[in-house]
Design a protein around this motif. Structure first.
Motif, mmCIF file in Angstrom:
data_model
loop_
_atom_site.group_PDB
_atom_site.id
_atom_site.type_symbol
_atom_site.label_atom_id
_atom_site.label_comp_id
_atom_site.label_asym_id
_atom_site.label_seq_id
_atom_site.Cartn_x
_atom_site.Cartn_y
_atom_site.Cartn_z
ATOM 1 N N LEU A 153 -8.799 67.224 35.741
ATOM 2 C CA LEU A 153 -7.684 66.285 35.957
ATOM 3 C C LEU A 153 -7.059 65.927 34.620
ATOM 4 C CD1 LEU A 153 -6.170 64.433 38.018
ATOM 5 C CD2 LEU A 153 -7.847 62.660 37.456
ATOM 6 N N LEU A 154 -5.735 66.139 34.519
ATOM 7 C CA LEU A 154 -5.027 65.834 33.273
ATOM 8 C C LEU A 154 -4.318 64.486 33.343
ATOM 9 C CD1 LEU A 154 -3.296 69.326 32.785
ATOM 10 C CD2 LEU A 154 -5.334 68.493 31.597
ATOM 11 N N GLY A 155 -3.865 64.112 34.512
ATOM 12 C CA GLY A 155 -3.143 62.851 34.665
ATOM 13 C C GLY A 155 -2.731 62.693 36.109
ATOM 14 N N GLU A 156 -2.427 61.448 36.493
ATOM 15 C CA GLU A 156 -2.064 61.201 37.897
ATOM 16 C C GLU A 156 -1.255 59.929 38.033
ATOM 17 O OE1 GLU A 156 -5.550 60.475 40.296
ATOM 18 O OE2 GLU A 156 -6.525 59.450 38.655
ATOM 19 N N SER A 157 -0.751 59.686 39.223
ATOM 20 C CA SER A 157 -0.021 58.453 39.476
ATOM 21 C C SER A 157 -1.035 57.310 39.490
ATOM 22 C CB SER A 157 0.704 58.530 40.816
ATOM 23 O OG SER A 157 1.176 57.248 41.139
ATOM 24 N N VAL A 158 -0.683 56.221 38.801
ATOM 25 C CA VAL A 158 -1.622 55.102 38.749
ATOM 26 C C VAL A 158 -1.445 54.168 39.951
ATOM 27 C CG1 VAL A 158 -1.852 55.174 36.233
ATOM 28 C CG2 VAL A 158 -0.062 53.752 37.262
ATOM 29 N N ASP A 159 -0.368 54.393 40.725
ATOM 30 C CA ASP A 159 -0.199 53.568 41.930
ATOM 31 C C ASP A 159 0.236 54.453 43.104
ATOM 32 O OD1 ASP A 159 2.608 53.800 41.168
ATOM 33 O OD2 ASP A 159 2.275 52.098 39.837
ATOM 34 N N ASP A 160 1.456 54.277 43.614
ATOM 35 C CA ASP A 160 1.881 55.086 44.762
ATOM 36 C C ASP A 160 1.986 56.571 44.393
ATOM 37 O OD1 ASP A 160 2.162 52.698 46.040
ATOM 38 O OD2 ASP A 160 4.346 52.728 46.156
ATOM 39 N N SER A 204 5.294 57.261 28.244
ATOM 40 C CA SER A 204 3.895 56.946 27.903
ATOM 41 C C SER A 204 3.264 58.216 27.346
ATOM 42 C CB SER A 204 3.129 56.457 29.143
ATOM 43 O OG SER A 204 2.972 57.507 30.070
ATOM 44 N N ALA A 205 2.289 58.033 26.435
ATOM 45 C CA ALA A 205 1.745 59.180 25.716
ATOM 46 C C ALA A 205 0.860 60.060 26.603
ATOM 47 C CB ALA A 205 0.956 58.671 24.516
ATOM 48 N N ASP A 206 0.485 59.556 27.772
ATOM 49 C CA ASP A 206 -0.448 60.319 28.619
ATOM 50 C C ASP A 206 0.313 61.092 29.711
ATOM 51 O OD1 ASP A 206 0.416 58.403 30.397
ATOM 52 O OD2 ASP A 206 -1.338 57.116 30.097
ATOM 53 N N LEU A 207 -0.444 61.633 30.651
ATOM 54 C CA LEU A 207 0.181 62.395 31.742
ATOM 55 C C LEU A 207 0.153 61.612 33.053
ATOM 56 C CD1 LEU A 207 -1.214 65.910 30.813
ATOM 57 C CD2 LEU A 207 1.151 65.129 30.630
ATOM 58 N N ASN A 208 -0.021 60.290 32.906
ATOM 59 C CA ASN A 208 -0.016 59.457 34.112
ATOM 60 C C ASN A 208 1.412 59.095 34.513
ATOM 61 O OD1 ASN A 208 -2.767 59.553 34.317
ATOM 62 N ND2 ASN A 208 -3.086 57.692 33.116
ATOM 63 N N MET A 209 1.563 58.705 35.754
ATOM 64 C CA MET A 209 2.881 58.349 36.296
ATOM 65 C C MET A 209 2.734 57.088 37.150
ATOM 66 S SD MET A 209 3.544 62.213 37.501
ATOM 67 C CE MET A 209 1.775 62.405 37.571
ATOM 68 N N SER A 210 3.862 56.443 37.407
ATOM 69 C CA SER A 210 3.844 55.257 38.272
ATOM 70 C C SER A 210 5.125 55.265 39.101
ATOM 71 C CB SER A 210 3.782 54.001 37.401
ATOM 72 O OG SER A 210 4.165 52.883 38.166
ATOM 73 N N PHE A 211 4.988 55.081 40.398
ATOM 74 C CA PHE A 211 6.180 55.137 41.255
ATOM 75 C C PHE A 211 6.432 53.854 42.044
ATOM 76 C CE2 PHE A 211 4.924 59.621 40.718
ATOM 77 C CZ PHE A 211 6.090 60.077 40.124
ATOM 78 N N SER A 212 5.482 52.888 41.962
ATOM 79 C CA SER A 212 5.689 51.714 42.829
ATOM 80 C C SER A 212 6.829 50.829 42.326
ATOM 81 C CB SER A 212 4.389 50.929 43.008
ATOM 82 O OG SER A 212 4.067 50.286 41.818
ATOM 83 N N GLY A 213 7.065 50.797 40.986
ATOM 84 C CA GLY A 213 8.151 49.985 40.432
ATOM 85 C C GLY A 213 9.516 50.519 40.856
ATOM 86 N N LEU A 214 9.561 51.815 41.032
ATOM 87 C CA LEU A 214 10.814 52.470 41.426
ATOM 88 C C LEU A 214 11.225 52.033 42.834
ATOM 89 C CD1 LEU A 214 12.873 54.585 40.637
ATOM 90 C CD2 LEU A 214 11.241 56.351 41.270
#
Ligand code: KG4
Ligand code: ZN
Length: 347
Positions: A153-160, A204-214
């Motif tokens: 695993l390299l990175g993922e969504s931290v919420d939705d 952000s410096a990592d490969l994580n993402m966040s979609f709930s704010g959108l």
């Protein structure tokens, strides 16, 4: 070797027959979307009962479509997790019962491994290693894939998950469930530059993402429009389409930016896209346009949940000694936990 694949992790019953020599022979799918639509989302108990109702007729139809008989089957692969507990139990029980009757082994499969390997069912097959982007209703993840069973695993969504954001946004725009694909179509009618939504974690410096704010930004825009125009509960079509356009722009920009970074970080030049959102036309366009990168997608019909990917993943594990009896289901099951222990059903 002929492998029967059974998928029942959520709201699709999928059954397929994959032959290790001849490839995919047949696949049958029943989607429960119409049944759940009136509730605005998946009702787990109804999903489980429907899987039970569908599994036998779909399996018989699949065997017939392939011109085979049940006794030709060499092994039965089934989705062990992650997913809805009851829905998984329906497929697991069916697979184990049939395997017991036929005296054949069962191969428990991780649902996301199925998605991740599904582009190998396409005409153009990616070679290892590659970066896999899993974009579904439940997951948005980048994985480094060096071979079958070797996933980091390299990175993922931290919420939705991206698909979840699509569906929730579609719902608040008044589109029927599941609105992701419908929203994507309305984008074509939307005008550019009418709204501006954030690109969460783009830098952000990592490969994580966040979609709930959108999704929240869309909600704020919708509330603003409703007060401003006095349109009541229904956002005017053109404005709704403009919102869809900017929403999809934002999701696609974040995912393609992070994909570029994942490829640079691993040094790989192949990107494999899987999961329901992989059917999205704009995401396909953006990822296909990445310079110096070969991008692979499963056939559109195999982007969303299906039995073919489970039969295929099962077939890939037929000879690695990991086929085992397994009656337990794993509703929560991180993909990177399967390495070396995926089919150790004693845990
Ligand atoms: O992989 P999948 O069938 O099920 C799992 O979540 O495992 O993915 C379903 C998700 C849903 O959220 C659906 O709205 C989304 O994929 N989806 C799309 C499109 N087609 C399906 N999202 C955006 N654009 C599409 N064309
Ligand atoms: Zn899925």
């Amino acid at each position: 070797m002929l492998v029967l694949g059974i998928e029942s992790s959520c709201d699709e019953t999928g059954v397929a027959l994959y032959d290790t020599e001849a490839g995919l022979l047949a696949h049958q799918l029943h989607t429960q979307i119409a049944m759940h639509a009136q509730y605005g989302g998946v009702v787990p108990e109804l999903a489980s009962r429907d899987h039970i109702r569908r599994l036998t007729p779909l399996t018989l139809a699949c065997v017939q479509e392939a011109g085979k008989t049940l006794t030709d089957i060499d092994a039965i692969a089934f989705t062990q997790g992650p997913g809805l507990g009851g829905a998984l139990l329906a497929g697991t029980s069916f697979a184990n019962a049939l395997a017991f009757a036929l005296k054949k082994p069962v191969i428990p499969v991780h649902h996301l491994e199925g998605h991740l390997l599904s582009p190998l069912l396409g005409e153009q097959k990616p070679a290892f290693p590659f970066v896999a982007l899993l974009v579904s209703g439940g997951h948005t993840q980048f994985m480094a894939v060096k071979g079958i069973g070797d996933y980091v695993l390299l990175g993922e969504s931290v919420d939705d998950a991206a698909g979840e954001a699509f569906d929730k946004t579609a719902k608040l725009l008044g589109l029927p469930y599941p609105g992701g694909a419908k929203l994507a179509e309305l984008v074509r009618l939307g005008r550019e530059g009418q709204f501006h939504f954030p690109r969460p974690m783009l830098h952000s410096a990592d490969l994580n993402m966040s979609f709930s704010g959108l999704k929240t930004a869309v909600l704020t825009a919708v509330n603003h429009i409703k007060t401003q125009t006095g349109c009541g509960d229904v956002v005017p079509d053109q404005i709704r389409n403009d919102i869809c356009r900017e929403f999809q722009n934002a999701v696609v920009e974040v995912i393609s930016h992070k994909a570029t970074r994942a490829l640079a970080q691993t040094g790989y030049n192949r990107l494999v896209v899987a999961g329901g959102v992989g059917a999205n036309w704009q995401l396909r366009q953006a990822l296909n346009a990445l310079k110096g990168i070969e991008t692979f997608f499963p056939p559109v019909s195999l982007c969303t949940d299906n039995g073919a990917m489970i039969a295929f993943a099962g077939a890939m594990h037929l000879t690695d000694g990991k086929a085992a009896g397994g009656f337990n289901v794993k509703p929560r099951w991180p993909l990177n936990e399967i390495v070396g222990s995926a089919r150790n059903t004693a845990d």
